[in-house]
Write an enzyme that holds these catalytic residues in place. Sequence first.
Site, PDB file in Angstrom:
ATOM      1  CD  GLU A  33      -6.424   6.667   6.992  1.00 43.43           C
ATOM      2  OE1 GLU A  33      -6.045   5.562   5.909  1.00 43.43           O
ATOM      3  OE2 GLU A  33      -7.622   7.025   7.258  1.00 43.43           O
ATOM      4  CG  ASP A  85       6.677  15.423  11.363  1.00 45.96           C
ATOM      5  OD1 ASP A  85       6.078  14.476  10.675  1.00 45.96           O
ATOM      6  OD2 ASP A  85       7.677  15.500  10.950  1.00 45.96           O
ATOM      7  CG  ASP A 108       7.628   7.001  -0.030  1.00 49.86           C
ATOM      8  OD1 ASP A 108       8.355   6.214  -0.786  1.00 49.86           O
ATOM      9  OD2 ASP A 108       7.419   8.209  -1.057  1.00 49.86           O
ATOM     10  CE  LYS A 112      16.907   6.033  -7.293  1.00 43.48           C
ATOM     11  NZ  LYS A 112      17.165   6.918  -7.198  1.00 43.48           N
ATOM     12  CG  ASP A 144       1.679  -1.704  -2.912  1.00 45.24           C
ATOM     13  OD1 ASP A 144       2.296  -1.131  -2.884  1.00 45.24           O
ATOM     14  OD2 ASP A 144       1.236  -1.535  -4.362  1.00 45.24           O
TER      15      ASP A 144
END
Length: 211
Positions: A33, A85, A108, A112, A144
């Site tokens: 995960e 990472d 994330d 933009k 979402d």
Amino acid sequence: MQRLWPKWGLDIDGSAVLELSEFFGNDQPVVLEIGFGMGEATAQMAAADPGTNILAVDVHTPGQGNLLNLADHHGLSNIRVANGDAIILLREMLAPDSLDGLRVYFPDPWPKKRHHKRRLIQPEFLSLAATRLRPGAVLHCATDWEPYAEQMLEVLTAHPDFENTQADGGFAPRPEFRPLTRFEGQGLDKGHVVNDLLFRRVHREEPLAGA
């Protein structure tokens, strides 16, 4: 963190390939995960499916500590927490075909346009992930952020190592095993649409030499 990290934590340093059966102390299937927030959903999934190990990766120290605390409090021995990472973990510390699933929930969205290249779900990432997922393993994404969901669907559909589990080639209904998180509930209250994508790692026969 001081008490439980030595037992259940992993610092991602790329120094050696991880022997997952030794790390977890059993030969159960392992799901990776990437990004787990405060860990509530991860702990719920681990409790509901004790026969599956979860290797949960994040860089957020409070979340790491909270998930370790939840695992300890509820006796969830099938959780391990990794710091660092996820790309280095996949590329340098996991063996080929070693994962039985990959979960990327609410990454994330980098909304933009100039930041879109930072989004995790890209062809290069999928090619790397495919080498670590055994054939038949499922990559499960949820977001979402609708423009990101559309990009995920497009990139996954185009990738030769994955096939959509949905016959119509679209988004999947939220599976029962993925809990509704607090943040997700807040988003739904605001009218956000959550999309799940479940894609299966396909096994491709290598062409015969000279064929």
